[in-house]
Design a protein around this motif. Structure first.
Motif, mmCIF file in Angstrom:
data_model
loop_
_atom_site.group_PDB
_atom_site.id
_atom_site.type_symbol
_atom_site.label_atom_id
_atom_site.label_comp_id
_atom_site.label_asym_id
_atom_site.label_seq_id
_atom_site.Cartn_x
_atom_site.Cartn_y
_atom_site.Cartn_z
ATOM 1 N N GLN A 152 -6.554 5.712 15.320
ATOM 2 C CA GLN A 152 -5.463 4.870 14.816
ATOM 3 C C GLN A 152 -5.425 3.543 15.570
ATOM 4 O OE1 GLN A 152 -1.320 5.585 15.798
ATOM 5 N NE2 GLN A 152 -0.800 5.634 13.623
ATOM 6 N N LYS A 153 -5.666 3.597 16.877
ATOM 7 C CA LYS A 153 -5.691 2.374 17.692
ATOM 8 C C LYS A 153 -6.807 1.451 17.245
ATOM 9 C CE LYS A 153 -4.137 0.113 21.359
ATOM 10 N NZ LYS A 153 -2.733 -0.372 21.451
ATOM 11 N N LEU A 154 -7.908 2.030 16.770
ATOM 12 C CA LEU A 154 -9.055 1.248 16.299
ATOM 13 C C LEU A 154 -8.913 0.860 14.823
ATOM 14 C CD1 LEU A 154 -11.907 3.330 17.969
ATOM 15 C CD2 LEU A 154 -10.980 1.131 18.747
ATOM 16 N N LYS A 155 -7.703 1.080 14.259
ATOM 17 C CA LYS A 155 -7.406 0.743 12.861
ATOM 18 C C LYS A 155 -8.221 1.576 11.880
ATOM 19 C CE LYS A 155 -4.693 -2.525 14.330
ATOM 20 N NZ LYS A 155 -3.213 -2.334 14.302
ATOM 21 N N ILE A 156 -8.527 2.810 12.275
ATOM 22 C CA ILE A 156 -9.234 3.755 11.411
ATOM 23 C C ILE A 156 -8.256 4.860 11.045
ATOM 24 C CG2 ILE A 156 -11.162 5.379 11.245
ATOM 25 C CD1 ILE A 156 -12.606 3.748 13.372
ATOM 26 N N ASP A 157 -8.275 5.280 9.782
ATOM 27 C CA ASP A 157 -7.382 6.343 9.332
ATOM 28 C C ASP A 157 -7.587 7.574 10.211
ATOM 29 O OD1 ASP A 157 -5.910 8.248 8.044
ATOM 30 O OD2 ASP A 157 -6.722 7.852 6.046
ATOM 31 N N LYS A 169 0.833 -1.191 0.000
ATOM 32 C CA LYS A 169 0.000 0.000 0.000
ATOM 33 C C LYS A 169 0.873 1.249 0.000
ATOM 34 C CE LYS A 169 -3.825 -2.354 0.251
ATOM 35 N NZ LYS A 169 -4.693 -2.465 -0.939
ATOM 36 N N ASP A 180 1.563 2.673 3.368
ATOM 37 C CA ASP A 180 2.419 1.868 4.243
ATOM 38 C C ASP A 180 3.899 2.046 3.944
ATOM 39 O OD1 ASP A 180 0.180 0.894 5.485
ATOM 40 O OD2 ASP A 180 0.094 -0.959 4.315
ATOM 41 N N GLU A 195 5.250 5.313 11.356
ATOM 42 C CA GLU A 195 4.725 4.038 11.816
ATOM 43 C C GLU A 195 5.472 3.507 13.042
ATOM 44 O OE1 GLU A 195 2.085 2.549 10.718
ATOM 45 O OE2 GLU A 195 1.690 3.894 9.042
#
Length: 460
Positions: free
Chosen positions: A420-425, A213, A216, A342
């Protein structure tokens, strides 16, 4: 003429209109940059552009078209064969960008007219999703087989340089085409014939895989600061490279994506969208903000007693809300930028939150003192209230400003980290959302303190 005052675009337009000999025009325009010629195209008529294309030839025109923001209108003026010849002479990544802006049916016809190598390269890049790094690569690079001598490597590089201009890094491949290493053109040029080429090759050269990605691997690409990095397939064979120019475009796209999200919009928002599509993308955000706005209004309604007894307090509500929103948005922007790293650890995130809270506290303290002084004088001298009452109101404003900016700075940092912790942008923690949350915080702080300090404690 002073070089700083020259308008190259206008000069090009005048030259195209004045020079009737195509050979003379070709020689004169050798002195001008392709980007300036691209800008001049918009100022020329269709007939003048045809004359210019004929004079410059397909190869130079292809270099010019690579600088166009929207090449579709210019391609529509060309015959399919002419357009195909221009596409064929372009770098594969630039060709793909232009084909994306052209009608799909015409685009397919153009690709079918290209030679096998060009059509293969274009279809390879198009095979990757837009968010994969493979869609951003170019097949314009130089590679050699391992085991060559310095002289053989130089000869191979010169042979390939005729068709490829990304020559500063030369990639070395194994027999099966997989990446073996890379060497710098400068090292190859200065090397003596007796030097073993193996000694010049970097075997731990950075690379990315085509299916990675973009978001990433962006930091990894930026961190190495190379003029190009190889893009590999699953078997580590070189498919293409991502160049420094390509990286700039990728970063620009990513920033545009984040700015769109900060505005609560889709990253795909553009002029070509229908009204219905735009409404469909914006409406969910507006519903969320409406609900929060109703919450803010309801909280204000809970403090009707304060407003009724101290009407002047309403005058400074927008000040508290505005400054809280500004502080929260500043912290949000800083946090999203930092979260692009990251490798950021938990302790570093905690330190960031504490730092932003301290900044909000200090700014709130300074602005609160200024507000206490000037608002107190304003209410006393302009509004003609008693001095004690005037500075009691300004004191309430000052303390509220301190509290609201402290909490807003913390919220502007904590919300994107939570997402971000919840895997949301985290970029979806948009400016409007943060501002509305901070409005709620500011209203509670302001009217709550007014009720407590002015009515309960001081009995005004």
């Amino acid at each position: 003429m002073d070089i700083k005052q020259r308008n190259y675009v206008n000069e090009i337009v005048e030259l195209v209109r004045e020079i009737e000999n195509s050979q003379v025009l070709l020689e004169v325009l050798e002195n001008y940059h392709e980007n300036d010629i691209a800008e001049a195209l918009e100022l020329l008529t269709s007939e003048e552009r045809d004359f210019l294309y004929d004079a410059l030839g397909a190869e130079r025109v292809s270099e010019i078209f690579a600088y166009l923001e929207d090449a579709a209108p210019f391609f529509e003026e060309l015959e399919l064969e002419e357009a195909a010849e221009i596409i064929e002479n372009m770098d594969s990544d630039d060709a793909v960008d232009i084909l994306e802006d052209i009608d799909e049916e015409i685009s397919e016809k153009l690709v079918s007219l290209l030679d096998d190598e060009s059509s293969h390269d274009i279809r390879l890049i198009q095979s990757y999703d837009e968010d994969e790094i493979g869609s951003k690569m170019t097949t314009n690079y130089i590679s050699i087989q391992k085991g060559l001598s310095v002289k053989e490597a130089m000869k191979e590089m010169i042979a390939q340089a005729e068709d490829n201009d990304n020559i500063y890094t030369i990639y070395v491949c194994n027999e099966d085409g997989s990446l073996y290493g890379a060497l710098d053109l400068k090292d190859l040029i200065v090397a003596r014939a007796h030097v073993d080429l193996e000694d010049l090759i970097s075997h731990a050269y950075p690379h990315v895989h085509a299916t990675e990605k973009v978001s990433d691997c962006l930091e990894k690409i930026k961190g190495y600061a190379e003029d190009s990095l190889p893009v590999l397939d699953e078997s580590d064979q070189i498919l293409g490279v991502i160049t420094a120019q390509g990286l700039i475009e990728v970063v620009d796209d990513e920033l545009g994506d984040d700015y769109a999200k900060l505005a609560g919009l889709s990253s795909q928002e553009d002029l070509d969208e229908t009204v219905f599509e735009s409404i469909k993308k914006r409406f969910p955000w507006l519903i969320i903000l409406l609900a929060l706005g109703i919450g803010v209004s309801s909280v204000v309604g809970m403090f009707e007693t304060v407003v009724a007894e101290i009407a002047v307090i309403v005058c400074f509500q927008s000040l508290i809300l505005g400054m809280a929103g500004n502080a929260g948005t500043q912290s949000l922007a800083v946090t999203i930028r930092v979260l692009m790293d990251e490798g950021l650890g938990a302790m570093e995130k905690v330190r960031l939150m504490l730092k932003e809270a301290r900044i909000g506290l200090c700014n709130g303290l300074l602005l609160g003192l200024v507000s206490f002084l000037f608002i107190g004088l304003y209410v006393w001298q302009i509004k003609q209230y008693e001095p004690v009452f005037s500075f009691a109101v300004s004191g309430c404003v000052g303390v509220s400003l301190l509290v609201a900016m402290l909490i807003s700075s913390f919220v502007g940092t904590a919300v994107p980290m939570l997402l971000q912790k919840l895997k949301i942008d985290p970029a979806v923690a948009s400016g409007p959302l943060i501002t509305t949350i901070n409005d709620l915080v500011a209203v509670v702080s302001y009217y709550g303190l007014a009720w407590l300090l002015l009515l309960r404690v001081m009995g005004l």
